[in-house]
Design an enzyme around this catalytic site. Structure first.
Site, PDB file in Angstrom:
ATOM      1  N   PHE A 140     -41.859  44.751  15.630  1.00  0.00           N
ATOM      2  CA  PHE A 140     -42.966  45.097  15.930  1.00  0.00           C
ATOM      3  C   PHE A 140     -44.145  45.117  14.800  1.00  0.00           C
ATOM      4  CE2 PHE A 140     -46.755  47.956  17.016  1.00  0.00           C
ATOM      5  CZ  PHE A 140     -47.322  47.193  17.895  1.00  0.00           C
ATOM      6  N   TYR A 194     -20.748  45.642  17.427  1.00  0.00           N
ATOM      7  CA  TYR A 194     -21.755  44.284  17.422  1.00  0.00           C
ATOM      8  C   TYR A 194     -20.976  43.119  17.898  1.00  0.00           C
ATOM      9  CZ  TYR A 194     -24.669  47.321  14.687  1.00  0.00           C
ATOM     10  OH  TYR A 194     -25.426  48.665  14.101  1.00  0.00           O
TER      11      TYR A 194
END
Length: 327
Positions: A208, A57
């Site tokens: 979403f 990351y």
């Protein structure tokens, strides 16, 4: 904050953890450092004790961020990180050779400003390195005190069983949510049989399920969702019916979509600990509050029945990323 236990050894963590990837990687520009530190410390103040990061990351910058932000309360936390990519870069391929694992662990310890890693995951199964060698290396690191527990990410049943025979696996991390339920087929029964905890990432469907994404949403160049089939405009339109289902339930519970999506995951098994990510303090507080929402048996049955009638459109990964999944 309620707590839950991962694995037979009982690694105790907050019922909802924090996925930290998005602060530095994959969803757009990195969050400004002082704001990221404020968010991480606020999470701890609100009861979160489980923080998830990885060497890739950034690469590397996310671990360094956590090391600085969480050092004052390190002894009260469970920090998970991961190894498994060449030079910490997924695009360069997989590398879980024991010598690489040892090097990565030492570098991660330095960045995290600690002398032990609570939960060390293999980020992706490496087909070129026997699982017995990977698990054996982690077993040695546990004996040395550098690591406290072993985990796998996106591993399949065979790999899980092979690893568990050498070094008990505390947790499997994999995507799981109302719109990605594939782990229910083989993974969850295997984990239950072996006494392994489950850490769902993307429990909000990469944003979403919150209802904030529409077919008109434009993803930035640094936001990997732009390359995912499930986030193309046609798929978003087709899958909107799932968001509407969640919204209907949320309105009846005086809750938000995100809270219902998280509450659903929490209700599946007592050994599941979702790790939603966010860069915003308001969203952090909203997600944490989901631990206080109870879905009744009837509500869960209603959701299950309606999900059975839905056909989710679009793959969750692009082709290159899917090839790294061990199933």
């Amino acid at each position: 904050m309620q707590t839950r236990s991962l694995g037979a050894a009982g690694l105790e963590v907050s019922a909802i953890g924090l996925g930290c990837m998005g602060l530095s990687f994959a969803y757009g520009p990195s969050t400004e450092k002082s704001q990221a530190i404020e968010l991480l410390r606020s999470a701890y103040e609100q009861g979160v004790t489980f923080f998830d990061t990885a060497e890739c990351y950034g690469p590397f910058t996310n671990e360094s961020l956590l090391g600085e932000a969480l050092k004052p309360m390190r002894q009260q936390l469970v920090i998970a990180t991961k190894f498994g990519f060449v030079e910490g870069v997924p695009a360069k391929g997989l590398d879980s050779r024991p010598e690489t694992i040892r090097r990565v662990v030492d570098e991660s310890l330095e960045r995290l400003q600690t002398d032990y890693i609570d939960l060390l995951y293999q980020h992706r199964v490496d087909p070129n390195v026997p699982m017995a060698d990977v698990a054996g290396c982690v077993k040695d690191l546990i004996a040395e005190g550098k690591v406290r527990a072993f985990g796998l990410s996106e591993a399949g049943v065979a790999a899980i069983k092979q690893a568990h025979e050498v070094q008990p696996v505390t947790a499997l991390q994999s995507e799981y949510s109302l719109w990605w339920r594939e782990p229910e087929q083989e993974i969850l029964p295997t984990l239950e049989q072996l006494g392994i905890g489950f850490v769902p990432f993307s429990p909000l469907g990469k944003g979403f399920l919150t209802g904030a994404i529409t077919a008109d949403t434009q993803f930035g160049a640094q936001d990997f969702r732009g390359s995912i089939p499930r986030f193309q405009a046609d798929a978003i339109r087709a899958n909107q019916v799932l968001v509407e289902l969640i919204s209907d339930i949320a309105s009846g519970k005086n809750a938000t979509n995100a809270q219902i999506a998280l509450a659903w995951v929490l209700a599946q098994k007592s050994w599941m600990v979702p790790i939603p990510g966010t860069t915003k303090l308001s969203r952090l507080q909203e997600n944490i509050a989901a631990a206080n929402i109870d879905l009744s048996t009837d509500e869960l049955r209603q959701i299950s029945n309606q999900l059975a009638q839905l056909e989710i459109v679009g793959h969750r990964y692009n082709e290159a990323t899917q090839k790294m999944v061990n199933r």
